[in-house]
Design an enzyme around this catalytic site. Structure first.
Site, PDB file in Angstrom:
ATOM      1  CG  ASP A  94     -22.555  -4.114  -9.016  1.00 39.22           C
ATOM      2  OD1 ASP A  94     -23.395  -3.408  -8.424  1.00 39.22           O
ATOM      3  OD2 ASP A  94     -22.394  -5.315  -8.779  1.00 39.22           O
ATOM      4  CB  SER A  95     -25.273  -1.208 -13.363  1.00 36.55           C
ATOM      5  OG  SER A  95     -25.405  -2.544 -13.827  1.00 36.55           O
ATOM      6  N   GLY A  97     -27.255  -4.873 -12.658  1.00 38.14           N
ATOM      7  CA  GLY A  97     -27.762  -5.730 -13.722  1.00 38.14           C
ATOM      8  C   GLY A  97     -27.462  -7.199 -13.481  1.00 38.14           C
ATOM      9  N   GLY A 230     -19.211 -10.073 -18.565  1.00 39.43           N
ATOM     10  CA  GLY A 230     -19.725 -11.329 -19.098  1.00 39.43           C
ATOM     11  C   GLY A 230     -18.695 -12.419 -19.295  1.00 39.43           C
ATOM     12  CG  ASP A 280     -15.432  -7.350  -9.179  1.00 37.57           C
ATOM     13  OD1 ASP A 280     -15.368  -7.164 -10.409  1.00 37.57           O
ATOM     14  OD2 ASP A 280     -16.330  -8.009  -8.642  1.00 37.57           O
ATOM     15  CB  CYS A 318       1.302 -14.883   4.217  1.00 36.79           C
ATOM     16  SG  CYS A 318       0.019 -13.625   4.431  1.00 36.79           S
ATOM     17  CB  CYS A 320      -1.835 -11.445   6.673  1.00 36.45           C
ATOM     18  SG  CYS A 320      -2.420 -13.092   7.106  1.00 36.45           S
ATOM     19  CB  CYS A 323       0.403 -15.770   8.103  1.00 35.29           C
ATOM     20  SG  CYS A 323      -0.632 -16.474   6.816  1.00 35.29           S
ATOM     21  CG  HIS A 349      -4.209 -15.882   4.465  1.00 36.63           C
ATOM     22  ND1 HIS A 349      -2.856 -15.625   4.413  1.00 36.63           N
ATOM     23  CD2 HIS A 349      -4.485 -16.710   3.415  1.00 36.63           C
ATOM     24  CE1 HIS A 349      -2.337 -16.284   3.387  1.00 36.63           C
ATOM     25  NE2 HIS A 349      -3.286 -16.955   2.771  1.00 36.63           N
TER      26      HIS A 349
HETATM   27 ZN   LIG Z   1      -1.531 -14.621   5.729  1.00 42.80          ZN
END
Ligand SMILES: [Zn+2]
Length: 388
Positions: A94-95, A97, A230, A280, A318, A320, A323, A349
């Site tokens: 990002d800039s 700002g 914005g 993001d 999940c 991951c 988990c 997670h």
């Molecule tokens: Zn997870």
């Protein structure tokens, strides 16, 4: 030497949603994409190895922070941001700002740019549209943002109009500077990544006529890609969704669209439905460090006493590492004990949840069942609200 190629191809359309591939000098990114926030060149509590294992295809870095520390010129001398941080996949910066507005002390903004004091040591600094482009050229990110002026919410019409029109003038200067950098006409600045692409940013507060003027004029300048800035600053979600719809319709169909700083899982799905390709947000990482877990059944606050003897994983749906390996009871214990692993496991997670949500969105678009996916997610909202 990276291939200086930037391209974007929409591969599937389902209603207002689109799936595509963004090509950068450091590889391809499947869209819609979520970019984990790596403010200082690192996603807090995770290693790059974790991010690669999660399938993160792109990281967001922060020009303001990296400019102040360790310095973009130092990073350029060390070969650019990718090499410095040891991340070979795409990076967007990002800039700066937004950080000038939110972090810096005693800032003043005029036509030339922003003057402020560093939040680290109080030293006087300035950020102009040209300097924002120079900093990001030194960093060598794949995707760079022009300097813009964000307004707070709520913001009156005339104040939002003035900031939007200044953002347009700054966008022209940022675009001119990028052309000069690529022509080798800016002494003292290293163009670390010759294939760097530049995003223009649509502003205008919550005023639809201003958003329209901003979108039309920004597209008229001609950027590689476009961001909607914005929003997600406190306005009600339906207001944000309407402005996203209106703005996205005015942006070129063959260019990526990035909704900056949003949002919740619901925001992501609703913005994808309106034609947004990139996101993001600090929510999965920041909330993870604060003990809040995003799950397929809503949000869990892991410090809650009702999890003290709960042997279930955070999210039954999940796969991951967190988990697969740990119980809610253990994660609660780690959090209350102040163990660093609490932040790491919770963040792992949450990012997996966000990245997996994007994978499922892309798959739903490809099979033309995005609308049913969106409705199914909406069905889980009451439980999300009650658990948060
Ligand atoms: Zn997870």
């Amino acid at each position: 030497m990276p291939d200086p190629t930037f391209a974007f191809q929409v591969t599937h359309i389902d209603g207002g949603a689109r799936r595509g591939v963004l090509t950068t000098p450091h590889g391809a990114v499947e869209t819609p994409a979520f970019m984990p926030v790596g403010t200082q060149g690192a996603v807090k509590a995770l290693t790059h190895r974790d991010l690669e294992a999660l399938g993160a295809e792109i990281l967001l870095g922060n020009a303001y922070h990296l400019h102040l520390r360790p310095g973009d010129e130092l990073i350029a001398r060390l070969g650019g941001l990718h090499r410095f941080i040891g991340w070979s996949r795409p990076i967007l910066t990002d800039s700066g700002g937004y950080q000038v507005l939110s972090l810096a002390a005693s800032r003043t903004i005029d036509e030339n740019g922003a003057r402020f004091r560093s939040h680290l040591d109080g030293s006087p600094r300035s950020l102009t549209p040209e300097k924002a482009a120079d900093i990001q050229a030194n960093l060598g990110s794949d995707l760079a943002m022009v300097l813009d002026e964000c307004v707070a919410y709520p913001c009156g019409f005339s104040e939002a109009r003035d900031a939007m029109r200044r953002t347009l003038r700054w966008a022209r200067r940022g675009c001119d500077r990028m052309l000069a950098l690529k022509a080798g006409a800016v002494p003292g600045v290293t163009l670390t990544n010759p294939g760097q692409a530049q995003f223009g940013i649509v502003q205008g507060g919550v005023h639809s006529t201003l958003r329209e003027e901003s979108a039309v004029e920004t597209v008229g300048i001609g950027f590689d890609a476009y961001a909607i800035g914005g929003l997600g600053v406190g306005e009600p979600p339906p207001v944000m969704y309407d402005l996203v719809s209106q703005t996205a319709r005015l942006l070129p169909v063959d260019r990526p669209r990035y909704l900056m700083g949003a949002g919740t899982p619901e925001d992501l799905v609703e913005a994808v439905a309106r034609g947004v390709d990139m996101f993001d947000c600090v929510l999965p990482t920041r909330n993870g460090r604060n003990g809040q877990l995003f799950t397929s059944e809503g949000r869990l606050n892991i410090k809650n006493a009702r999890f003290a003897e709960d042997e279930r994983p955070p999210d039954l749906g999940c796969s991951c590492y967190t988990c697969r390996t740990h119980s809610r009871a253990y994660l609660r214990h780690l959090f209350l004990a102040g163990e660093m692993n609490a932040a790491a496991l919770n963040t792992l997670h949450n990012l997996n949840f966000y990245l997996d949500t994007m994978r499922r969105i892309r798959e739903a678009i490809a099979f033309r069942r995005f609308e049913s996916f969106r409705l199914a997610l909406r069905m889980s909202l009451p439980r999300q609200a009650s658990d948060s």
